[in-house]
Design an enzyme around this catalytic site. Structure first.
Site, PDB file in Angstrom:
ATOM      1  N   THR A 106      -4.466   0.402  -3.274  1.00 17.01           N
ATOM      2  CA  THR A 106      -5.254   1.583  -3.650  1.00 17.01           C
ATOM      3  C   THR A 106      -5.250   1.668  -5.178  1.00 17.01           C
ATOM      4  O   THR A 106      -4.174   1.567  -5.785  1.00 17.01           O
ATOM      5  CB  THR A 106      -4.613   2.836  -3.004  1.00 17.01           C
ATOM      6  OG1 THR A 106      -4.499   2.611  -1.601  1.00 17.01           O
ATOM      7  CG2 THR A 106      -5.419   4.079  -3.258  1.00 17.01           C
ATOM      8  N   ASP A 157       1.940   2.631   7.840  1.00 20.54           N
ATOM      9  CA  ASP A 157       0.751   1.854   7.490  1.00 20.54           C
ATOM     10  C   ASP A 157       1.082   0.486   6.885  1.00 20.54           C
ATOM     11  O   ASP A 157       1.058   0.307   5.661  1.00 20.54           O
ATOM     12  CB  ASP A 157      -0.149   2.667   6.548  1.00 20.54           C
ATOM     13  CG  ASP A 157      -1.537   2.035   6.444  1.00 20.54           C
ATOM     14  OD1 ASP A 157      -1.730   0.941   7.035  1.00 20.54           O
ATOM     15  OD2 ASP A 157      -2.415   2.629   5.786  1.00 20.54           O
ATOM     16  N   ASN A 186       0.676   7.309   2.866  1.00 22.28           N
ATOM     17  CA  ASN A 186       1.305   6.424   3.857  1.00 22.28           C
ATOM     18  C   ASN A 186       2.796   6.716   4.029  1.00 22.28           C
ATOM     19  O   ASN A 186       3.518   5.929   4.614  1.00 22.28           O
ATOM     20  CB  ASN A 186       1.097   4.954   3.448  1.00 22.28           C
ATOM     21  CG  ASN A 186      -0.344   4.533   3.652  1.00 22.28           C
ATOM     22  OD1 ASN A 186      -1.051   5.120   4.471  1.00 22.28           O
ATOM     23  ND2 ASN A 186      -0.792   3.542   2.908  1.00 22.28           N
ATOM     24  N   ASP A 210       0.839  -1.197   0.000  1.00 21.47           N
ATOM     25  CA  ASP A 210       0.000   0.000   0.000  1.00 21.47           C
ATOM     26  C   ASP A 210       0.881   1.258   0.000  1.00 21.47           C
ATOM     27  O   ASP A 210       0.617   2.206   0.746  1.00 21.47           O
ATOM     28  CB  ASP A 210      -0.957  -0.019   1.196  1.00 21.47           C
ATOM     29  CG  ASP A 210      -2.162   0.888   0.984  1.00 21.47           C
ATOM     30  OD1 ASP A 210      -2.427   1.278  -0.177  1.00 21.47           O
ATOM     31  OD2 ASP A 210      -2.834   1.222   1.978  1.00 21.47           O
ATOM     32  N   LYS A 236       1.939   4.681  -1.051  1.00 24.39           N
ATOM     33  CA  LYS A 236       1.287   5.859  -1.668  1.00 24.39           C
ATOM     34  C   LYS A 236       1.640   7.071  -0.791  1.00 24.39           C
ATOM     35  O   LYS A 236       2.028   6.892   0.385  1.00 24.39           O
ATOM     36  CB  LYS A 236      -0.236   5.664  -1.758  1.00 24.39           C
ATOM     37  CG  LYS A 236      -0.917   5.352  -0.443  1.00 24.39           C
ATOM     38  CD  LYS A 236      -2.412   5.185  -0.638  1.00 24.39           C
ATOM     39  CE  LYS A 236      -3.088   4.812   0.677  1.00 24.39           C
ATOM     40  NZ  LYS A 236      -4.532   4.684   0.552  1.00 24.39           N
TER      41      LYS A 236
HETATM   42  P1  ADP Z   1      -4.925   3.223   7.978  1.00 24.62           P
HETATM   43  O1  ADP Z   1      -4.269   1.893   8.001  1.00 24.62           O
HETATM   44  O2  ADP Z   1      -6.277   3.148   8.616  1.00 24.62           O
HETATM   45  O3  ADP Z   1      -4.870   3.895   6.642  1.00 24.62           O
HETATM   46  P2  ADP Z   1      -2.670   4.853   8.807  1.00 24.62           P
HETATM   47  O4  ADP Z   1      -1.654   4.145   9.642  1.00 24.62           O
HETATM   48  O5  ADP Z   1      -2.315   5.062   7.381  1.00 24.62           O
HETATM   49  O6  ADP Z   1      -4.075   4.146   8.986  1.00 24.62           O
HETATM   50  O7  ADP Z   1      -2.990   6.278   9.480  1.00 24.62           O
HETATM   51  C1  ADP Z   1      -3.987   7.130   8.931  1.00 24.62           C
HETATM   52  C2  ADP Z   1      -3.449   8.550   8.838  1.00 24.62           C
HETATM   53  O8  ADP Z   1      -3.083   9.009  10.162  1.00 24.62           O
HETATM   54  C3  ADP Z   1      -2.157   8.701   8.027  1.00 24.62           C
HETATM   55  O9  ADP Z   1      -2.410   8.768   6.651  1.00 24.62           O
HETATM   56  C4  ADP Z   1      -1.588   9.987   8.612  1.00 24.62           C
HETATM   57  O10 ADP Z   1      -2.247  11.120   8.100  1.00 24.62           O
HETATM   58  C5  ADP Z   1      -1.948   9.877  10.093  1.00 24.62           C
HETATM   59  N1  ADP Z   1      -0.834   9.277  10.859  1.00 24.62           N
HETATM   60  C6  ADP Z   1      -0.619   7.952  11.057  1.00 24.62           C
HETATM   61  N2  ADP Z   1       0.489   7.743  11.788  1.00 24.62           N
HETATM   62  C7  ADP Z   1       1.007   8.971  12.063  1.00 24.62           C
HETATM   63  C8  ADP Z   1       2.178   9.431  12.784  1.00 24.62           C
HETATM   64  N3  ADP Z   1       3.020   8.588  13.351  1.00 24.62           N
HETATM   65  N4  ADP Z   1       2.388  10.760  12.857  1.00 24.62           N
HETATM   66  C9  ADP Z   1       1.535  11.634  12.254  1.00 24.62           C
HETATM   67  N5  ADP Z   1       0.428  11.266  11.573  1.00 24.62           N
HETATM   68  C10 ADP Z   1       0.158   9.945  11.475  1.00 24.62           C
HETATM   69 MG    MG Z   2      -3.126   4.605   5.480  1.00 24.97          MG
END
Ligand code: ADP
Ligand code: MG
Length: 395
Positions: free
Chosen positions: A190, A171, A158, A153, A155
């Site tokens: 995606t 992610d 992430n 994934d 992109k």
């Molecule tokens: P999902 O698996 O549900 O897509 P993600 O791990 O990608 O979840 O987290 C969703 C969003 O949260 C990310 O795209 C980012 O905007 C924000 N995010 C996640 N982890 C962090 C972090 N360590 N610091 C800042 N923002 C974060």
């Molecule tokens: Mg994500």
């Protein structure tokens, strides 16, 4: 203290959540995913800031099968994170807790947020900045692949950025460990970033399946997007977009590509190669001329030969500027009214506004054109959009 999800049966239902709240103070939401919410949080003892990904596993909201699936995929994500999160270009996992209704994953806070938002703000990046980002990303991918892990994934959403604009890959929700010579068949990821073999495999039962190469295809899509400000494969009708991906049909045709080097286009083409066997691996990409001529310690100590080349370039640049200045058309109000998109500075401003209005990529291409949004013929624009909507309705 990090808790293994497998050990949850030995804990009271609320124990993990209580432990999390005792240790951290959750604050505002900074991101959302499909089944998670990410909040900034503060470590009570040290006052340090972190990010917590809160995954809901509420029995009232989900079927037992869905519940089991979320728990299993989170356990898989956690296991992979434990294995790889010490890499400098991969998000650092600090802690994890689980209760009967929520799973908490605590990460280093990436203050500048997603690469997606950074790009939206800047519209396009320079080759130098792209090189820096892609080098870190490919190093992370090379490390994952050396450990037989496929991310699946990749992109800009992430890829997260810290204060100093260093990137970290995050992610790992779709990641999986590949046991040699196992191939994968699952359709996940995606749409715009899916490799042709993932799509072909989902349509043809006799297809042999896909492997790590899918991450390199996504790297090609990301790299193209960073430099052009719009993705290589896009169409209002998703089926046509998927067809473009399967045929590997993309072009370096927008004005942004005029000034880009042959080397960068070559690397992108080698990543966006339909046949996975012929696609570059992460290590091969890092060996590509695009990275080789610019080492990490750019500018720290310059050899006499390079000093001479820089002086020669500077002299040539001065001549080019002079020639262009003499040839330059003055920017008049008539020119701005007739063709605002033709003026580079104004084009960047228009593109930035388009991003702000739409909050998403606006493809410049055959069927939809950012320039068209600002043409002085609203009728032509309405007609084009109307036609497209009619066709959408046909689907
Ligand atoms: P999902 O698996 O549900 O897509 P993600 O791990 O990608 O979840 O987290 C969703 C969003 O949260 C990310 O795209 C980012 O905007 C924000 N995010 C996640 N982890 C962090 C972090 N360590 N610091 C800042 N923002 C974060
Ligand atoms: Mg994500």
């Amino acid at each position: 203290m990090t808790r293994d999800l497998e050990a949850r049966d030995e804990l009271p239902d609320w124990a993990g959540a209580k432990e999390f709240y005792q240790k951290y103070d959750p604050k505002e939401i900074i991101g959302r995913g499909v089944s998670s919410t990410v909040r900034r949080c503060i470590h009570r003892e040290t006052g340090r800031q972190y990010a917590v990904k809160i995954i809901e596993v509420t029995p009232e909201r989900m079927s037992p099968e869905q519940l089991q699936e979320v728990r299993l995929s989170t356990a898989k994500e956690l296991e992979i994170l434990h294995q790889v999160s010490h890499h400098p270009s991969i998000i650092t996992l600090i802690d994890s807790y689980e209760s009967s209704t929520f799973i908490f994953l605590v990460f280093d806070l990436m203050k500048r947020g997603e690469l997606f938002d950074y790009l939206t703000e800047k519209v396009t990046l320079s080759e130098k900045e792209t090189r820096c980002i892609m080098r870190s990303l490919l190093e992370a991918v090379s490390y994952l692949h050396a450990n037989n892990i496929v991310h699946r994934d990749l992109k800009p959403e992430n890829i997260l950025m810290d204060d100093c604009l260093n990137i970290k890959l995050s992610d790992f929700g779709f990641s999986c460990v590949l046991k040699h010579p196992e191939k994968l068949r699952e359709l996940c990821g995606t749409p715009g970033y899916l490799a042709p073999e993932i799509l072909k495999c989902s349509m043809d039962e006799t297809h042999p399946g896909y492997g790590k190469e899918v991450d390199l295809w996504a790297c090609g899509v990301i790299m193209f997007t960073l430099l052009a400000g719009s993705p290589p494969f896009w169409h209002r009708r998703q089926m046509l977009m998927l067809r473009m991906i399967m045929d590997g049909r993309f072009q370096f045709s927008s004005p942004e590509w005029d000034d880009r080097s042959v080397t960068v286009k070559d690397l992108i083409s080698r990543l966006l190669t339909v046949s996975p066997e012929n696609r570059l691996s992460a290590d091969q990409s890092l060996q590509h001329a695009f990275f080789q001529s610019h080492q990490r310690d750019e500018g720290s100590s310059i050899a006499p030969y390079y000093r001479f080349r820089i002086a020669a370039w500077a002299a040539l640049a001065c001549v080019r500027i002079l020639v262009r200045w003499r040839r330059a058309r003055p920017i008049t109000s008539e020119l701005l009214t007739r063709d605002p998109y033709g003026v580079k500075g104004v084009r960047r401003l228009i593109d930035a506004c388009a991003f702000r209005i739409y909050g998403h990529w606006v493809k410049k291409g055959e069927r939809q054109n950012r320039a068209a949004l600002f043409q002085n013929q609203p009728k032509a624009l309405l007609l084009t959009m109307g036609e497209d909507e009619e066709r959408e309705g046909d689907m």
